[in-house]
Write a protein that holds these residues in place. Structure first.
Motif, PDB file in Angstrom:
ATOM      1  N   ASP A 217     -36.930  10.200 -36.627  1.00 43.42           N
ATOM      2  CA  ASP A 217     -37.120  10.481 -35.355  1.00 43.42           C
ATOM      3  C   ASP A 217     -36.269   9.539 -34.325  1.00 43.42           C
ATOM      4  O   ASP A 217     -35.629   9.920 -33.813  1.00 43.42           O
ATOM      5  CB  ASP A 217     -38.107  11.064 -35.188  1.00 43.42           C
ATOM      6  CG  ASP A 217     -38.432  12.170 -36.020  1.00 43.42           C
ATOM      7  OD1 ASP A 217     -37.818  13.289 -36.744  1.00 43.42           O
ATOM      8  OD2 ASP A 217     -40.065  12.693 -35.852  1.00 43.42           O
ATOM      9  N   THR A 218     -36.730   8.550 -33.841  1.00 37.39           N
ATOM     10  CA  THR A 218     -36.882   7.946 -33.152  1.00 37.39           C
ATOM     11  C   THR A 218     -34.681   7.274 -32.919  1.00 37.39           C
ATOM     12  O   THR A 218     -34.633   7.476 -32.366  1.00 37.39           O
ATOM     13  CB  THR A 218     -37.660   6.460 -32.606  1.00 37.39           C
ATOM     14  OG1 THR A 218     -38.970   7.246 -32.078  1.00 37.39           O
ATOM     15  CG2 THR A 218     -37.265   5.833 -31.278  1.00 37.39           C
ATOM     16  N   ARG A 219     -35.570   6.911 -34.318  1.00 37.43           N
ATOM     17  CA  ARG A 219     -34.059   5.974 -34.807  1.00 37.43           C
ATOM     18  C   ARG A 219     -32.682   7.151 -34.529  1.00 37.43           C
ATOM     19  O   ARG A 219     -31.478   6.738 -34.548  1.00 37.43           O
ATOM     20  CB  ARG A 219     -33.553   5.691 -36.374  1.00 37.43           C
ATOM     21  CG  ARG A 219     -34.164   4.048 -36.255  1.00 37.43           C
ATOM     22  CD  ARG A 219     -34.484   3.679 -37.470  1.00 37.43           C
ATOM     23  NE  ARG A 219     -35.221   3.998 -38.747  1.00 37.43           N
ATOM     24  CZ  ARG A 219     -36.160   3.990 -38.746  1.00 37.43           C
ATOM     25  NH1 ARG A 219     -36.777   2.999 -38.168  1.00 37.43           N
ATOM     26  NH2 ARG A 219     -36.707   4.556 -39.679  1.00 37.43           N
ATOM     27  N   THR A 220     -33.093   8.605 -35.171  1.00 37.01           N
ATOM     28  CA  THR A 220     -32.279   9.640 -35.539  1.00 37.01           C
ATOM     29  C   THR A 220     -31.521   9.753 -33.670  1.00 37.01           C
ATOM     30  O   THR A 220     -30.218  10.630 -33.829  1.00 37.01           O
ATOM     31  CB  THR A 220     -32.395  10.418 -35.477  1.00 37.01           C
ATOM     32  OG1 THR A 220     -33.179  10.770 -36.953  1.00 37.01           O
ATOM     33  CG2 THR A 220     -32.072  12.037 -35.850  1.00 37.01           C
ATOM     34  N   LEU A 221     -32.617   9.889 -33.398  1.00 33.12           N
ATOM     35  CA  LEU A 221     -32.612  10.171 -31.581  1.00 33.12           C
ATOM     36  C   LEU A 221     -31.706   9.046 -30.929  1.00 33.12           C
ATOM     37  O   LEU A 221     -30.785   9.454 -29.767  1.00 33.12           O
ATOM     38  CB  LEU A 221     -33.477  10.480 -30.683  1.00 33.12           C
ATOM     39  CG  LEU A 221     -34.601  11.735 -31.301  1.00 33.12           C
ATOM     40  CD1 LEU A 221     -35.579  11.467 -30.092  1.00 33.12           C
ATOM     41  CD2 LEU A 221     -34.006  12.807 -30.885  1.00 33.12           C
ATOM     42  N   HIS A 222     -31.754   7.664 -31.165  1.00 28.73           N
ATOM     43  CA  HIS A 222     -30.751   6.884 -30.699  1.00 28.73           C
ATOM     44  C   HIS A 222     -29.774   6.826 -30.835  1.00 28.73           C
ATOM     45  O   HIS A 222     -28.352   7.016 -30.332  1.00 28.73           O
ATOM     46  CB  HIS A 222     -31.176   5.134 -30.710  1.00 28.73           C
ATOM     47  CG  HIS A 222     -32.157   5.561 -30.167  1.00 28.73           C
ATOM     48  ND1 HIS A 222     -32.188   5.205 -28.805  1.00 28.73           N
ATOM     49  CD2 HIS A 222     -33.803   4.616 -29.959  1.00 28.73           C
ATOM     50  CE1 HIS A 222     -33.079   4.759 -27.740  1.00 28.73           C
ATOM     51  NE2 HIS A 222     -34.359   4.691 -29.272  1.00 28.73           N
ATOM     52  N   ALA A 223     -29.617   7.518 -32.651  1.00 34.73           N
ATOM     53  CA  ALA A 223     -28.714   7.535 -32.766  1.00 34.73           C
ATOM     54  C   ALA A 223     -27.560   8.303 -32.212  1.00 34.73           C
ATOM     55  O   ALA A 223     -25.914   8.799 -32.352  1.00 34.73           O
ATOM     56  CB  ALA A 223     -28.141   7.518 -34.437  1.00 34.73           C
ATOM     57  N   VAL A 226     -29.238  10.286 -27.731  1.00 35.30           N
ATOM     58  CA  VAL A 226     -30.307  11.338 -26.912  1.00 35.30           C
ATOM     59  C   VAL A 226     -31.372  10.528 -25.724  1.00 35.30           C
ATOM     60  O   VAL A 226     -31.136   9.266 -25.784  1.00 35.30           O
ATOM     61  CB  VAL A 226     -31.526  11.628 -27.326  1.00 35.30           C
ATOM     62  CG1 VAL A 226     -32.649  12.474 -26.653  1.00 35.30           C
ATOM     63  CG2 VAL A 226     -31.004  12.860 -28.628  1.00 35.30           C
ATOM     64  N   VAL A 227     -30.822  11.170 -24.425  1.00 39.78           N
ATOM     65  CA  VAL A 227     -31.440   9.967 -23.265  1.00 39.78           C
ATOM     66  C   VAL A 227     -32.706  10.689 -22.752  1.00 39.78           C
ATOM     67  O   VAL A 227     -33.261   9.428 -22.308  1.00 39.78           O
ATOM     68  CB  VAL A 227     -30.192  10.879 -21.985  1.00 39.78           C
ATOM     69  CG1 VAL A 227     -28.870   9.716 -22.112  1.00 39.78           C
ATOM     70  CG2 VAL A 227     -30.432  11.359 -22.264  1.00 39.78           C
ATOM     71  N   GLY A 228     -33.243  11.556 -23.368  1.00 40.42           N
ATOM     72  CA  GLY A 228     -34.740  12.051 -22.763  1.00 40.42           C
ATOM     73  C   GLY A 228     -35.020  14.071 -23.055  1.00 40.42           C
ATOM     74  O   GLY A 228     -33.640  14.276 -24.280  1.00 40.42           O
ATOM     75  N   ASP A 229     -35.532  14.793 -22.808  1.00 40.13           N
ATOM     76  CA  ASP A 229     -36.137  15.737 -22.863  1.00 40.13           C
ATOM     77  C   ASP A 229     -36.357  16.677 -21.853  1.00 40.13           C
ATOM     78  O   ASP A 229     -37.012  15.701 -21.346  1.00 40.13           O
ATOM     79  CB  ASP A 229     -37.347  15.748 -24.317  1.00 40.13           C
ATOM     80  CG  ASP A 229     -38.481  15.731 -24.077  1.00 40.13           C
ATOM     81  OD1 ASP A 229     -39.509  16.192 -23.554  1.00 40.13           O
ATOM     82  OD2 ASP A 229     -38.800  14.119 -23.606  1.00 40.13           O
ATOM     83  N   ILE A 230     -36.627  17.910 -22.183  1.00 40.04           N
ATOM     84  CA  ILE A 230     -36.661  18.990 -21.072  1.00 40.04           C
ATOM     85  C   ILE A 230     -37.525  19.666 -22.234  1.00 40.04           C
ATOM     86  O   ILE A 230     -37.006  20.577 -23.106  1.00 40.04           O
ATOM     87  CB  ILE A 230     -35.701  19.704 -20.297  1.00 40.04           C
ATOM     88  CG1 ILE A 230     -35.024  19.155 -19.355  1.00 40.04           C
ATOM     89  CG2 ILE A 230     -36.674  21.114 -19.558  1.00 40.04           C
ATOM     90  CD1 ILE A 230     -33.645  19.351 -18.821  1.00 40.04           C
ATOM     91  N   CYS A 231     -39.691  20.156 -21.753  1.00 37.31           N
ATOM     92  CA  CYS A 231     -39.816  20.609 -22.660  1.00 37.31           C
ATOM     93  C   CYS A 231     -39.550  20.791 -23.801  1.00 37.31           C
ATOM     94  O   CYS A 231     -39.693  21.631 -25.058  1.00 37.31           O
ATOM     95  CB  CYS A 231     -39.671  22.292 -22.485  1.00 37.31           C
ATOM     96  SG  CYS A 231     -39.531  22.434 -20.616  1.00 37.31           S
ATOM     97  N   THR A 232     -40.151  19.127 -24.658  1.00 32.37           N
ATOM     98  CA  THR A 232     -39.593  18.885 -25.767  1.00 32.37           C
ATOM     99  C   THR A 232     -38.387  18.740 -26.788  1.00 32.37           C
ATOM    100  O   THR A 232     -38.030  19.185 -27.636  1.00 32.37           O
ATOM    101  CB  THR A 232     -40.578  19.328 -26.501  1.00 32.37           C
ATOM    102  OG1 THR A 232     -40.903  20.905 -26.902  1.00 32.37           O
ATOM    103  CG2 THR A 232     -41.647  18.799 -26.289  1.00 32.37           C
ATOM    104  N   VAL A 233     -37.308  19.239 -26.277  1.00 32.52           N
ATOM    105  CA  VAL A 233     -35.897  19.897 -26.755  1.00 32.52           C
ATOM    106  C   VAL A 233     -35.206  18.570 -25.765  1.00 32.52           C
ATOM    107  O   VAL A 233     -35.324  18.208 -24.629  1.00 32.52           O
ATOM    108  CB  VAL A 233     -35.484  20.989 -26.062  1.00 32.52           C
ATOM    109  CG1 VAL A 233     -33.590  21.048 -25.892  1.00 32.52           C
ATOM    110  CG2 VAL A 233     -36.179  21.972 -26.600  1.00 32.52           C
TER     111      VAL A 233
END
Length: 331
Positions: A217-223, A226-233
């Protein structure tokens, strides 16, 4: 009599036909219950000017909390949380619904709440808290319940995972009557209280530090940038979120859904949250921002730097790929 008319306690005691010690106890109780609030306004603070600049730039209401530049992160967080708790008490009242997104910052706000009795009000959890290591129920339940207790409000928990394993599972759960009941309360919220999540920093956001994401999941977010989230979005720097794959499994409300809430309060403390905060502001999801002075300064510096880069790029005629999503940026 004491605060507005400058009457002495002895005079008040005679007027009320009681003792001076009783008057003293009443005055202390008024402060303890939040009926009376005392605010300090340091003349040397940069906060008012910073707040005006952020408000005019993003079209929101901004409350900048003065803190020394040398303050530790925990101290900055506590001061911001204290201010947010007082503002929330002034906004939330009887027959209102308050939506809460759990997290490190909101836990700090909950510790600074004072009791304000209301009638017919409700507090609802905005995003699920379970993951593959823990149910998350105790953490989220205690946090949400503390807001309910502070306002004598009914509490609506959201007993679902923070992220489902499959989008199809989420779609099926969203058809269940027990889940739809909580979603309906969320849609009736008058105030939404949340922070922005950041991957790293002095106080890492709970969703990144408590096992909610695996390595894939973390690798996908970096790819996906993604810089962060609001309410886990999850969101990119330009505020976009719709095509981030992991969001199809997230249980928190999207920025589009949050925008239906009349007052959307974002509470932020920490330099590491400047990027996610800027993304949130670009998405238009924030109506009220409570932020510490140092983070507010870095936010405006970040905006100025990007505006300057955009002007240089246009002057040189160099094309920029992708949409940056900010006035003055080029495509």
């Amino acid at each position: 009599m004491y605060y507005l008319q400058d009457m002495k306690m002895e005079v008040i005691a005679r007027h009320l036909n009681t003792s001076r010690s009783t008057v003293s106890r009443l005055i202390k109780r008024a402060r303890a219950t939040g009926l009376v609030e005392i605010t300090l306004r340091p003349a040397s603070s940069r906060a008012p000017g910073l707040g005006q600049s952020i408000s005019s730039t993003f079209g929101i209401s901004t409350y900048v909390v003065p803190v020394p530049d040398s303050a530790e992160h925990i101290e900055r967080l506590e001061q911001v949380a204290r201010t947010a708790a007082k503002l929330l008490a002034s906004w939330f009242d009887s027959d209102m619904v308050l939506g809460i997104a759990w997290g490190t910052t909101l836990a700090a706000v909950s510790r600074n709440l004072t009791h304000k009795p209301t009638r017919g009000s409700a507090v609802v959890q905005l995003n699920g808290a379970a993951n593959n290591r823990t149910s998350g129920i105790e953490y989220a339940s205690d946090l949400i319940s503390s807001f309910g207790a502070a306002f004598d409000a009914s509490v609506h928990h959201f007993p679902v995972p923070a992220f489902f394993d499959f989008p199809e599972t989420k779609a099926a759960m969203w058809r269940e009557r027990s889940v739809r009941r909580v979603l309906d309360v969320q849609r009736r919220a008058d105030i939404a209280l949340f922070s922005v999540g950041a991957v790293a920093g002095a106080v890492p956001s709970h969703v990144y530090a408590a096992g909610y994401l695996d390595d894939d999941d973390t690798r996908t977010l970096h790819a996906e940038g993604v810089v962060g989230d609001i309410c886990t979005v999850f969101m990119r720097a330009d505020g976009s979120y719709r095509d981030v794959a992991l969001n199809a499994r997230a249980t928190g409300p999207t920025p589009e859904e949050l925008n239906r809430v009349p007052r959307r309060v974002c509470v932020v403390a920490g330099d590491n949250k400047v990027g996610p905060l800027l993304a949130a502001l670009r998405s238009g999801v924030v109506t009220d921002l409570v932020v510490d002075e140092v983070t507010a300064t870095h936010l405006l510096q970040s905006v100025s730097a990007r505006d300057a880069a955009g002007r240089v790029t246009r002057k040189l005629g160099t094309p920029v790929r992708g949409r940056l999503g900010w006035p003055g940026d080029v495509q």
